[in-house]
Enzyme design. Structure first.
Site, PDB file in Angstrom:
ATOM      1  N   LYS A  50       0.822  -0.986  -0.281  1.00 41.76           N
ATOM      2  CA  LYS A  50      -0.255   0.189   0.164  1.00 41.76           C
ATOM      3  C   LYS A  50       1.024   1.213   0.702  1.00 41.76           C
ATOM      4  CE  LYS A  50      -3.195  -2.998  -0.169  1.00 41.76           C
ATOM      5  NZ  LYS A  50      -2.924  -4.447  -0.204  1.00 41.76           N
ATOM      6  N   THR A 149       0.083 -18.149  11.878  1.00 38.38           N
ATOM      7  CA  THR A 149       1.193 -18.660  10.941  1.00 38.38           C
ATOM      8  C   THR A 149       1.032 -17.788   9.430  1.00 38.38           C
ATOM      9  OG1 THR A 149       0.664 -20.548  10.814  1.00 38.38           O
ATOM     10  CG2 THR A 149       2.534 -20.033  12.264  1.00 38.38           C
ATOM     11  N   SER A 187      -6.550 -11.582 -11.700  1.00 40.13           N
ATOM     12  CA  SER A 187      -7.704 -10.816 -12.057  1.00 40.13           C
ATOM     13  C   SER A 187      -7.817 -10.538 -10.547  1.00 40.13           C
ATOM     14  CB  SER A 187      -8.456 -10.483 -13.323  1.00 40.13           C
ATOM     15  OG  SER A 187      -9.003 -11.755 -12.814  1.00 40.13           O
ATOM     16  N   GLY A 188      -7.849 -10.845  -9.574  1.00 39.42           N
ATOM     17  CA  GLY A 188      -8.682 -10.810  -8.369  1.00 39.42           C
ATOM     18  C   GLY A 188      -7.965  -9.564  -7.642  1.00 39.42           C
ATOM     19  N   ILE A 189      -8.284  -8.882  -6.346  1.00 36.01           N
ATOM     20  CA  ILE A 189      -7.857  -7.731  -5.634  1.00 36.01           C
ATOM     21  C   ILE A 189      -6.425  -7.816  -5.814  1.00 36.01           C
ATOM     22  CG2 ILE A 189      -7.559  -6.964  -3.475  1.00 36.01           C
ATOM     23  CD1 ILE A 189     -10.142  -8.288  -2.733  1.00 36.01           C
ATOM     24  N   ILE A 190      -5.646  -8.934  -5.005  1.00 32.86           N
ATOM     25  CA  ILE A 190      -4.172  -8.480  -5.640  1.00 32.86           C
ATOM     26  C   ILE A 190      -2.942  -8.063  -7.195  1.00 32.86           C
ATOM     27  CG2 ILE A 190      -1.657  -9.679  -4.893  1.00 32.86           C
ATOM     28  CD1 ILE A 190      -2.780 -11.255  -2.953  1.00 32.86           C
ATOM     29  N   ASP A 324      -4.918 -15.937   8.473  1.00 30.11           N
ATOM     30  CA  ASP A 324      -5.318 -16.795   7.777  1.00 30.11           C
ATOM     31  C   ASP A 324      -5.517 -17.948   7.155  1.00 30.11           C
ATOM     32  OD1 ASP A 324      -4.820 -13.979   6.659  1.00 30.11           O
ATOM     33  OD2 ASP A 324      -3.231 -14.661   5.325  1.00 30.11           O
ATOM     34  N   HIS A 458     -21.758  19.356   4.356  1.00 30.04           N
ATOM     35  CA  HIS A 458     -21.154  19.826   2.955  1.00 30.04           C
ATOM     36  C   HIS A 458     -20.009  20.331   2.837  1.00 30.04           C
ATOM     37  CE1 HIS A 458     -22.427  21.283  -1.253  1.00 30.04           C
ATOM     38  NE2 HIS A 458     -22.439  22.599  -0.868  1.00 30.04           N
TER      39      HIS A 458
END
Length: 499
Positions: A50, A149, A187-190, A324, A458
């Site tokens: 990121k 882990t 073509s996933g998020i990563i 995970d 606003h």
């Protein structure tokens, strides 16, 4: 043999948060880590990737020429970018290490944390055998044990990662320069995130393999199509319905990839680097779980209950798991909360079970995409009637002022008198900031009527939420009849045709 209240294997977001929470309860903790402090959440994952994303976004904005200014002699050096990325990772690691050292020796702290560098495996249900990096071989016993882990990048059959020409997400830091041409497999998020990162810097020709004919196949088709358009507009070449058949290496470092498409034709693409991004797999193989009586699932994950206790022969045990390895969503926030939840249960504190149905997710695209709750595919699969409302950022004053109108708010509400909020997808500036407030509304079970009583500041990008909700009941300031492409209301019932 040293004895501890809690032995933790892994110092990622699950392990570290658990260690610190255990100190709150006065526990003695041994935190065992064989690689980078912070795990994939820091040096080979969330924080570093990121950081690179943010740098690529900054560069992309600096390169724009449609805002009345132009940066001259703009250039970028991969090694300097990488240096900044590693500096960010080390900054967080030293924060973590400073806190660990404080709790290791402070007389003001009820609990204690010992950081042990090494690799652990089970000797029996209460004992870990640790091969320390100092060369020592230790046996540690624990009243409780937490397995945290994490995971590693999934391997692609037939492709061996060499860290130079064929890499995974861990190998980004091993590159010496921007590749001239890169093929991203997955073509996933990563895969999409790295496609945006490299295309933002405008130094690399980016190819993305999309086997399913749409990126983010688990999301609704309109969201996937939106992300695909943004990728293409950013210069990414998407190979829809393509599968990688073979990579042929040539002298000089370049490679030829052979792609086979669903319609029967094939294509050869020359590249310099292939990046494998097809998901992640849990790290449990070296733990010798059989010595503790633990059996992994067919997906190589550990079965836990609502309190994150590992089930041994269906019975909750003194061994816990978080992150995970549990098979839940591979998110930093999930791992962190599971680690804390596990320790709170060890301490006998009564807490509510973790609710995985309303998790907020942030995807680092251009622009960012945030999600919480159900999407249309999920609701249709479960036969739940809903109303879908789409509201474009083109109509939101703050987005207009920011000159950043690409994006939308999409809200799903129950198709009944209550109009409860069921799910949201939002893309655009600051989407990550306001999606959390929507998650709170979903958790509370608030109806549209209650939410519309809230005053929105606003100008703010969050006003898009207000207008989107108003549009559902025909009370929006701008009307679908005037802006049919920017405000779209649809209803679905089980009797209707599915997507």
């Amino acid at each position: 043999m040293d004895h501890y209240d809690l032995l933790i294997i892994g110092s990622g977001p699950a392990g570290f948060s658990a260690a610190v929470r255990a100190v709150d309860f006065g526990m003695s903790v041994c935190l065992i880590e064989g690689d980078h402090l912070g795990g994939a959440g820091i040096m080979n994952g969330a924080l570093t990737s990121k950081t690179m994303y943010e740098l690529s976004q900054d560069y992309s904005i600096a390169a724009r020429v449609d805002r009345g200014y132009r940066a001259s002699a703009l250039s970028v050096d991969y090694n300097q970018v990488l240096k900044t990325v590693i500096t960010a990772g080390k900054e967080k690691q030293y924060q973590m290490l400073s806190q660990i050292e404080t709790f290791a020796h402070s007389e003001k702290s009820l609990g204690k944390i010992r950081l042990l560098r090494g690799y652990a495996s089970f000797e029996d249900p209460h004992t870990l055998y640790v091969e320390a990096k100092t060369g020592e071989k230790l046996r540690l016993s624990g009243k409780h044990i937490l397995i945290a882990t994490g995971s590693r990048p999934r391997e692609y059959p037939g492709l061996e990662v060499d860290g130079e020409h064929i890499i995974d997400s861990n190998g980004i830091v091993s590159l010496k320069r921007f590749p001239e041409r890169i093929m991203i497999i997955g073509s996933g998020i990563i895969g999409c995130e790295f496609s945006f990162i490299f295309s933002n810097f405008k130094q690399t020709e980016v190819h993305l393999i999309d086997r399913a004919n749409r990126v983010l196949p688990y999301e609704d088709d309109d969201v996937g199509a939106y992300v695909a358009r943004n990728l293409a507009n950013n210069g990414v070449i998407i190979h829809h319905t393509a599968q990688l058949r073979e990579i042929i290496r040539h002298p000089g470092g370049f490679m030829q990839t052979i792609l086979d498409y669903d319609d029967g034709h094939s294509k050869v693409v020359e590249i310099d680097v292939a990046l494998i991004a097809i998901g992640r797999v849990p790290n449990i193989e070296s733990l010798k779980l059989e010595n503790a009586g633990i059996k992994a699932t067919d997906k190589n994950t550990l079965t836990i209950n609502d309190c994150c206790q590992v089930l041994i022969d269906g019975i909750p045990s003194h061994i816990y798991a978080a992150g995970d390895v549990t098979g839940h969503s591979q998110l930093y926030s999930v791992a962190e909360l599971q680690g804390r939840k596990a320790v709170e249960n060890m301490a006998g504190t009564e807490t509510s079970p973790l609710d995985y149905s309303h998790m907020s997710t942030l995807m680092f695209f251009k622009p960012e995409l945030a999600a919480v709750g159900a999407n249309e595919k999920k609701l249709q699969k479960e036969g739940i009637p809903y109303i879908s409302a789409y509201y474009s950022n083109k109509l939101v004053n703050r987005n207009i002022a920011m000159r950043s109108t690409t994006g939308f708010i999409k809200i799903l509400v129950s198709n009944d008198s209550e109009h409860r909020i069921l799910g949201v997808r939002a893309s655009g500036p600051q989407a990550s900031a306001y999606i959390v407030s929507v998650a709170h509304l979903i958790n509370r079970g608030d109806s549209l009527r209650e939410v519309l009583q809230i005053f929105y500041p606003h100008p703010s990008v969050a006003e898009g939420i207000q207008e989107c909700l108003r549009a559902i009941v025909g009370r929006s300031i701008y009307k679908p009849i005037a802006f049919p492409d920017d405000i779209i209301i649809r209803e679905w019932t089980p009797e209707a045709k599915s997507l």
